[in-house]
Write an enzyme that holds these catalytic residues in place. Structure first.
Site, PDB file in Angstrom:
ATOM      1  N   CYS A 124       0.830  -1.205   0.000  1.00  0.00           N
ATOM      2  CA  CYS A 124       0.000   0.000   0.000  1.00  0.00           C
ATOM      3  C   CYS A 124       0.873   1.267   0.000  1.00  0.00           C
ATOM      4  O   CYS A 124       1.488   1.585  -1.004  1.00  0.00           O
ATOM      5  CB  CYS A 124      -0.986  -0.027   1.160  1.00  0.00           C
ATOM      6  SG  CYS A 124      -2.335   1.172   0.962  1.00  0.00           S
TER       7      CYS A 124
ATOM      8  N   HIS B 114      -3.702  -5.102   0.594  1.00  0.00           N
ATOM      9  CA  HIS B 114      -3.172  -5.598   1.869  1.00  0.00           C
ATOM     10  C   HIS B 114      -3.243  -7.129   1.914  1.00  0.00           C
ATOM     11  O   HIS B 114      -4.330  -7.688   2.116  1.00  0.00           O
ATOM     12  CB  HIS B 114      -3.952  -4.999   3.043  1.00  0.00           C
ATOM     13  CG  HIS B 114      -3.688  -3.554   3.258  1.00  0.00           C
ATOM     14  ND1 HIS B 114      -2.682  -3.094   4.082  1.00  0.00           N
ATOM     15  CD2 HIS B 114      -4.278  -2.450   2.736  1.00  0.00           C
ATOM     16  CE1 HIS B 114      -2.669  -1.767   4.069  1.00  0.00           C
ATOM     17  NE2 HIS B 114      -3.633  -1.353   3.263  1.00  0.00           N
TER      18      HIS B 114
ATOM     19  N   GLU C  30      -2.119  -8.952   4.300  1.00  0.00           N
ATOM     20  CA  GLU C  30      -2.134  -9.408   5.689  1.00  0.00           C
ATOM     21  C   GLU C  30      -3.540  -9.574   6.250  1.00  0.00           C
ATOM     22  O   GLU C  30      -3.724 -10.237   7.273  1.00  0.00           O
ATOM     23  CB  GLU C  30      -1.331  -8.440   6.573  1.00  0.00           C
ATOM     24  CG  GLU C  30      -1.911  -7.057   6.739  1.00  0.00           C
ATOM     25  CD  GLU C  30      -1.512  -6.074   5.656  1.00  0.00           C
ATOM     26  OE1 GLU C  30      -1.584  -4.858   5.906  1.00  0.00           O
ATOM     27  OE2 GLU C  30      -1.132  -6.518   4.544  1.00  0.00           O
TER      28      GLU C  30
ATOM     29  N   SER D 266       1.477 -12.712  38.165  1.00  0.00           N
ATOM     30  CA  SER D 266       0.141 -12.115  38.190  1.00  0.00           C
ATOM     31  C   SER D 266      -0.967 -13.153  38.152  1.00  0.00           C
ATOM     32  O   SER D 266      -2.127 -12.827  38.397  1.00  0.00           O
ATOM     33  CB  SER D 266      -0.028 -11.183  36.983  1.00  0.00           C
ATOM     34  OG  SER D 266      -0.068 -11.943  35.777  1.00  0.00           O
ATOM     35  N   GLY D 267      -0.620 -14.397  37.815  1.00  0.00           N
ATOM     36  CA  GLY D 267      -1.631 -15.413  37.591  1.00  0.00           C
ATOM     37  C   GLY D 267      -1.985 -15.555  36.131  1.00  0.00           C
ATOM     38  O   GLY D 267      -2.656 -16.502  35.727  1.00  0.00           O
ATOM     39  N   GLY D 268      -1.541 -14.602  35.301  1.00  0.00           N
ATOM     40  CA  GLY D 268      -1.821 -14.632  33.870  1.00  0.00           C
ATOM     41  C   GLY D 268      -0.817 -15.474  33.107  1.00  0.00           C
ATOM     42  O   GLY D 268       0.210 -15.897  33.643  1.00  0.00           O
ATOM     43  N   VAL D 269      -1.114 -15.671  31.826  1.00  0.00           N
ATOM     44  CA  VAL D 269      -0.290 -16.563  31.019  1.00  0.00           C
ATOM     45  C   VAL D 269       1.100 -15.976  30.769  1.00  0.00           C
ATOM     46  O   VAL D 269       2.093 -16.711  30.735  1.00  0.00           O
ATOM     47  CB  VAL D 269      -1.001 -16.919  29.685  1.00  0.00           C
ATOM     48  CG1 VAL D 269      -1.151 -15.698  28.788  1.00  0.00           C
ATOM     49  CG2 VAL D 269      -0.280 -18.038  28.953  1.00  0.00           C
ATOM     50  N   ASP D 270       1.220 -14.657  30.609  1.00  0.00           N
ATOM     51  CA  ASP D 270       2.517 -14.059  30.274  1.00  0.00           C
ATOM     52  C   ASP D 270       3.545 -14.270  31.387  1.00  0.00           C
ATOM     53  O   ASP D 270       4.649 -14.755  31.142  1.00  0.00           O
ATOM     54  CB  ASP D 270       2.359 -12.554  29.987  1.00  0.00           C
ATOM     55  CG  ASP D 270       1.414 -12.280  28.841  1.00  0.00           C
ATOM     56  OD1 ASP D 270       1.228 -13.178  27.994  1.00  0.00           O
ATOM     57  OD2 ASP D 270       0.846 -11.177  28.780  1.00  0.00           O
ATOM     58  N   SER D 271       3.185 -13.878  32.607  1.00  0.00           N
ATOM     59  CA  SER D 271       4.144 -14.031  33.705  1.00  0.00           C
ATOM     60  C   SER D 271       4.366 -15.502  34.031  1.00  0.00           C
ATOM     61  O   SER D 271       5.467 -15.898  34.432  1.00  0.00           O
ATOM     62  CB  SER D 271       3.679 -13.272  34.950  1.00  0.00           C
ATOM     63  OG  SER D 271       2.487 -13.816  35.480  1.00  0.00           O
ATOM     64  N   SER D 272       3.343 -16.334  33.831  1.00  0.00           N
ATOM     65  CA  SER D 272       3.481 -17.765  34.136  1.00  0.00           C
ATOM     66  C   SER D 272       4.429 -18.457  33.158  1.00  0.00           C
ATOM     67  O   SER D 272       5.266 -19.272  33.565  1.00  0.00           O
ATOM     68  CB  SER D 272       2.110 -18.446  34.112  1.00  0.00           C
ATOM     69  OG  SER D 272       1.243 -17.864  35.060  1.00  0.00           O
TER      70      SER D 272
END
Length: 509
Positions: free
Chosen positions: A79, A167, A169, A221-227
């Site tokens: 584009c 585009h 994508e 934190s209990g979330g997936v990222d920190s886990s």
């Protein structure tokens, strides 16, 4: 060395989608601002120029210096990127007679095109532009066109340089992934070797080398990222990882106890800290969402720092920063400005004299989940809905007190429990309740009530960058509403949010 596709960002809303689609091909890529990118090395196999909200005719339009790229690396302009290649080469770009936005079909395709190999005449593409290329230099060969767009696709003779006006994508371009595969695999020579397995292996090896025998502290934190961050670090350094899980009083119902127990079952070296009173006292009387975030962030750092000081000789702070956090925290001319200040990036105060380690800062959310599964993290963590760092504070659209938190916890618990019971939890990306600063008239029994309104929000998404509201069954929503009104004292009205992102955000604050 990791093979890489470099994506130069000119501020398009679709830039991150380019990266997402390239990574679907098991090819690693990075997004960099158009005016601040690394000099392409041998490991950079090709470069993609994104779209842009600018016109190449604007006086302040983003113009990159491609001296180290063009003619030396395979190059694809998308584009705005295609228009820039034409304009900067002596072509002519002008306003379209009509704004070209939406579906179009290719009425011409060069059968010898390496970029468009595998596409059939009539293939659907997605246009989103107000300018068009009217003329291009003689060495620009047209490879595709539509009834309205002459230069829908081109290549530069004598160079491995291509441009497409549409585009690839977005999913509306039905053969978009084929086009990107033709570019990154066939024209750039990438081996499609970037997988969750390869990431885990390389990441653990890199962490071992970088950290050695140093101690690392991580806030869970209990979330997936920190886990997932914890799992990778645990594989690399074991008991030299010290995890701290803070209860800020703004978690879901009973979450602190439940999550802490699950962490201990993972054999993590984890300490739980109940600081709920401290957080709620600091938030008293504060309604502005940005002030809430800053207070929560500062209080968390104070609590975390006090706990970290109980551990001798900590050298590193680990963070669960993921790639969208990194991208959205860059604010340069053109690319997206930061929408809200809730990311970890750049948030460490100077007095905490620790180095930062961020094992996930090149991954999108769905990639984090795949890596977590490969690394052995259980489904309770992997498939958990995203939860904001400030917790329920940004789901209470007013000042905060313990009673409001308890009310919202009860409402949220009913909603999530029923989603699970009806097999709908994993059908949505994120679901939650919001306590509105609104009271409404109601009737319970023979009495008139004037009580709180709560909104339910459920969205479907791949990575959280865009989202659609979840079309949950009406019968289910009726059951949830009935349960909430009957069981949660203080609520007499439940509404359902049917806004998509964009234009709305997923969270309300």
């Amino acid at each position: 060395m990791q093979e890489t596709i470099l994506i130069l960002d000119f501020g398009s809303q679709y830039t991150q989608l380019i990266a997402r689609r390239v990574r679907e091909l098991n090819v690693y890529c990075e997004i960099h601002p158009y005016n601040n990118f690394p000099v392409p090395s041998d490991q950079i196999k090709g470069v993609i120029l994104s779209g842009s909200p600018f016109s190449v005719r604007d006086e302040n339009a983003p113009f990159p210096n491609l001296d180290d790229i063009r003619g030396k690396k395979p190059l694809l302009g998308v584009c705005y990127g295609a228009q820039y290649l034409a304009q900067s080469s002596g072509g002519h770009v002008a306003p379209s007679k009509i704004r070209e936005y939406g579906r179009a079909n290719l009425s011409f395709i060069d059968t010898e095109s390496k970029l468009l190999k595998g596409l059939s005449l009539g293939a659907q593409v997605w246009m989103s532009h107000a300018d068009t290329i009217l003329d291009a230099p003689d060495n620009f060969a047209i490879e595709a066109g539509t009834s309205e767009v002459k230069y829908a696709g081109f290549r530069v003779k004598g160079e491995n340089t291509y441009g497409i006006q549409f585009h690839p994508e977005v999913y509306h371009t039905t053969d978009g992934l084929t086009i990107l595969k033709n570019f990154v695999v066939d024209l750039c020579g990438c081996r499609q070797s970037w997988t969750p397995e390869s990431f885990v292996e390389a990441s653990v090896a890199d962490l071992k080398q970088k950290l050695g025998d140093d101690k690392v502290v991580l806030g869970l934190s209990g979330g997936v990222d920190s886990s997932v961050t914890a799992i990778l670090l645990n594989k690399a350094i074991g008991k030299n990882l010290y995890c701290i899980f803070v209860d800020n009083g703004l978690l879901r119902k009973n979450e602190f106890v439940k999550v802490l127990e699950r962490y201990k079952k993972l054999d993590l070296n984890v300490t739980g800290v109940d600081a709920s009173n401290l957080f709620l006292e600091a938030l008293k009387g504060v309604a502005d969402p940005e002030k809430k975030r800053k207070i929560i962030g500062k209080t968390f750092i104070d609590v975390f720092d006090a706990e970290a000081h109980k551990i001798n000789d900590i050298k590193w702070l680990a963070q669960g920063t993921i790639y969208p956090d990194v991208i959205e925290s860059h604010s340069v001319k053109g690319p997206s400005a930061t929408i809200k200040s809730h990311h970890n990036v750049g948030g460490l105060p100077e007095y905490m004299k620790m180095k930062i380690v961020e094992p996930l800062n090149t991954l999108f959310k769905d990639e984090v989940r795949k890596v977590g599964k490969t690394a052995g993290l259980d489904d309770e963590f992997i498939n958990r809905h995203p939860f904001p760092g400030p917790g329920l504070a940004v789901r209470i659209l007013s000042d905060i007190d313990r009673e409001k938190v308890k009310l919202l916890q009860e409402v949220d618990d009913i909603f999530i429990t029923l989603l699970r019971a009806h097999g709908l939890y994993h059908a949505v990306w994120q679901a939650f309740a919001v306590l509105l600063p609104v009271q409404s008239v109601g009737v319970m029994g023979d009495e008139r009530t004037y009580e709180n309104v709560v909104a339910l929000r459920a969205v479907t998404s791949t990575d959280g960058m865009t989202a659609d509201w979840a079309h949950l069954p009406h019968e289910f929503l009726a059951k949830v509403s009935n349960e909430i009104i009957n069981k949660v004292k203080g609520v007499n009205r439940v509404v359902y949010d049917i806004s998509s992102k964009p234009p709305a955000t997923i969270e309300w604050e």
